[in-house]
Design an enzyme around this catalytic site. Sequence first.
Site, PDB file in Angstrom:
ATOM      1  N   GLY A 445       0.999  -1.158  -0.088  1.00 41.70           N
ATOM      2  CA  GLY A 445       0.206  -0.082  -0.085  1.00 41.70           C
ATOM      3  C   GLY A 445       0.896   1.219  -0.032  1.00 41.70           C
ATOM      4  O   GLY A 445       2.049   1.197   0.379  1.00 41.70           O
ATOM      5  N   GLY A 448       2.223   5.659   4.319  1.00 42.23           N
ATOM      6  CA  GLY A 448       1.175   6.285   5.477  1.00 42.23           C
ATOM      7  C   GLY A 448      -0.162   5.522   5.436  1.00 42.23           C
ATOM      8  O   GLY A 448      -1.052   6.047   6.113  1.00 42.23           O
ATOM      9  N   SER A 449      -0.246   4.539   5.042  1.00 45.59           N
ATOM     10  CA  SER A 449      -1.763   3.844   4.654  1.00 45.59           C
ATOM     11  C   SER A 449      -2.044   2.957   6.084  1.00 45.59           C
ATOM     12  O   SER A 449      -3.092   2.615   6.061  1.00 45.59           O
ATOM     13  CB  SER A 449      -1.771   3.027   3.692  1.00 45.59           C
ATOM     14  OG  SER A 449      -0.790   1.861   3.542  1.00 45.59           O
ATOM     15  N   GLY A 450      -1.029   2.706   6.951  1.00 49.48           N
ATOM     16  CA  GLY A 450      -1.008   2.090   7.966  1.00 49.48           C
ATOM     17  C   GLY A 450      -0.459   0.495   8.070  1.00 49.48           C
ATOM     18  O   GLY A 450      -0.460  -0.341   8.903  1.00 49.48           O
ATOM     19  N   LYS A 451       0.228   0.368   6.981  1.00 51.11           N
ATOM     20  CA  LYS A 451       0.817  -0.874   6.843  1.00 51.11           C
ATOM     21  C   LYS A 451       1.748  -1.467   8.129  1.00 51.11           C
ATOM     22  O   LYS A 451       1.533  -2.488   8.705  1.00 51.11           O
ATOM     23  CB  LYS A 451       1.663  -1.294   5.654  1.00 51.11           C
ATOM     24  CG  LYS A 451       1.304  -0.846   4.334  1.00 51.11           C
ATOM     25  CD  LYS A 451       1.964  -0.811   3.222  1.00 51.11           C
ATOM     26  CE  LYS A 451       3.166  -0.313   3.211  1.00 51.11           C
ATOM     27  NZ  LYS A 451       2.935   1.159   3.130  1.00 51.11           N
ATOM     28  N   SER A 452       2.567  -0.626   8.459  1.00 51.50           N
ATOM     29  CA  SER A 452       3.767  -0.856   9.558  1.00 51.50           C
ATOM     30  C   SER A 452       3.162  -0.728  10.852  1.00 51.50           C
ATOM     31  O   SER A 452       3.061  -1.538  11.704  1.00 51.50           O
ATOM     32  CB  SER A 452       4.716   0.120   9.587  1.00 51.50           C
ATOM     33  OG  SER A 452       5.407   0.087   8.432  1.00 51.50           O
ATOM     34  N   GLU A 574      10.092  -4.069   5.805  1.00 56.27           N
ATOM     35  CA  GLU A 574      10.920  -3.605   5.116  1.00 56.27           C
ATOM     36  C   GLU A 574      12.546  -4.303   5.763  1.00 56.27           C
ATOM     37  O   GLU A 574      13.268  -3.485   5.710  1.00 56.27           O
ATOM     38  CB  GLU A 574      11.061  -2.123   5.406  1.00 56.27           C
ATOM     39  CG  GLU A 574       9.815  -1.439   4.572  1.00 56.27           C
ATOM     40  CD  GLU A 574       9.798  -1.579   3.154  1.00 56.27           C
ATOM     41  OE1 GLU A 574      10.719  -1.863   2.456  1.00 56.27           O
ATOM     42  OE2 GLU A 574       8.683  -1.305   2.493  1.00 56.27           O
TER      43      GLU A 574
END
Length: 649
Positions: A445, A448-452, A574
């Site tokens: 995504g 800043g989409s909220g993945k982490s 990552e």
Amino acid sequence: MSSGPGAMAVDTRLPGSAETWSAEPVPASRVPAELRPPTQGSVPARLAAWRRRHLLREQRARDYYSSSRTPERGLPVAGSGAVATFVGGLIATRKKLITALLLLNALAAVAGLVVPRILGSLVDLATSGGSLADTLNGLTLAVAAVVVTQALLTFLARWTSSVFGQDLLAAAREYIVRTVLSLPLGRVESASSGDLVTRVTRDVGTMSESVRYALPEAVIAAVTTVLTVLAMILNSPLLALPLLVSAPLLVVSVRRYLKRAPQGYITEGGSYSTINTTLTETVEGARTVEALNLQQRRIAIGDDDIELSAQAERYTMSLRNLLFGVLDFAYNSPLVLTLLLGGIGYAEGWVTLGQITAATIYIQAVVEPLDRLIANVDRLQVGIASTTRLLGIAAVPQDRQPGDGRPDGVNLEGRDLRFAYREGHDVLHGVDLTLQPGERLAIVGPSGSGKSTLGRLLSGINPPRTGSVTVGGVEVTELPLDLLRTQVALVTQEHHVFVGTVRDNIVLARESSADETVVAALQAVDAWEWVSRLPNGLDTLLGSGNTSLTPAQAQQVALARLVVADPHTLVLDEATSLIDPRTARHLEGSMAALLEGRAVVAIAHRLHTAHDADRIAVVIDGRIAELGSHDELVAADGEYASLWRAWTS
């Protein structure tokens, strides 16, 4: 853009980053004008201005101290009662050592107090008209014996003091390390790097100095002062009366100082944290600062931090100056009064010349330990302020409470996950996700989409605001951390190489691992080739002052550490970002073979990772917008298909 002939052209071009920052004004100084001294005026006017500045600094110190107890962000400062409890607990387990310390110092002080009495007796003998020849040799031998005894006792007392201080320091440092390692990771990350650096460097060093030197020295000075006063009373109660003149001054001034000093020194410590924060941010972002031409702006912010710290230091310096000004008078006035009272007493026959001689020596002798006591009380105040900042770390509430449940299986499941870094601003909105055993799930995504954030919740780093994350049917935040990390482990692009051998760095999670296991882990992450070429192989020392690793090598060590830990579920955020794409591709292929049978959640911007995954979750604005295999999502021609076309083009 223009509108008709002769109209003024208007530039509608959006400003770049450098222009945006350049347009921002340099922040105004946080030091009010009232704190700057006047450049002219009479002496009374300047003194009145100094008093106003001092009172304003005092108010600012009180305000800072009050806010530091329960800060909205960052780490708190503990109360002074926590320091007393902490030090009392350390001393309670060392009763024999503290008893020996007090006893030896008391005996050394007593030995030192015998000499003035001998000299007083010698004066009385001389004034009585007796023969000194008969007793001089005996007194000389007595004085010599007392001096030798005092030297021996002082040596033993100092040695005991050193052992006591070092032992206390070791215990205090171990406590601080245990406390820091038990902090909720989310709360640590919310604190500024400068505050953390200041607390674990400057504050630990200050606490160390207080424990090793100031505390034992204060104990020695207190014992010596009390015994000297007792010796004065035994010598002559009349000649001990001048102490009553200085005692009230000492009590009042020291109490006033002790009431204000903690707030001042804690404010001072906080200002050092601010300086370190700005300095750390500037150094770490040096390339950005240079690219956006922000040098003068960062220098101005640093100068303002230093000026703010200077105001805090001026306040504590004023407190010390006010204290020491009173002390100078309190120290010198008893000597004059003793001689005056001694003269009257001798004329009236109340005291002898020998008593006056002994009292004069005692009154001078009491100044040194009393001065040392108050000076070390000041050092202790600095140490107490640093210790309260360190103990404030322990005051951070835990974000979880381990339960008795144990996982029954390896299924990882998230239900209705919502999370906010700031209250009222959710970054995840009701996410549901189930990870099958042995499945490889890729989360992709835009930034800043909220993945982490989703990865942190799945690995138990942060508890969700609502919903639950379970492994084997048990909430991950209810598992003890040592057990949780054998179930689910998170590896990010952040990494750390500890001082120690290559082997030490890799077997942190399982210290009993054999060399064969370590080599296999290094081979799995394509690191064995360069490790085998190191001067001492697995025994090569890494870390500060030793062999340094490149960021890519350090990341490979972190991945090998994870392989040895052997959790059944991995969250890779990552994790190969610092390795070039070709090496990362090969590395991930090698790890995939080794991690067969384990569930893997891979969060990445490199879509080749998603291409090889069993399923792909596309996170958009804190929600899972799409979920399926690579082929399914490409065929659906949605968000993932757009990302894939952009990546492959």
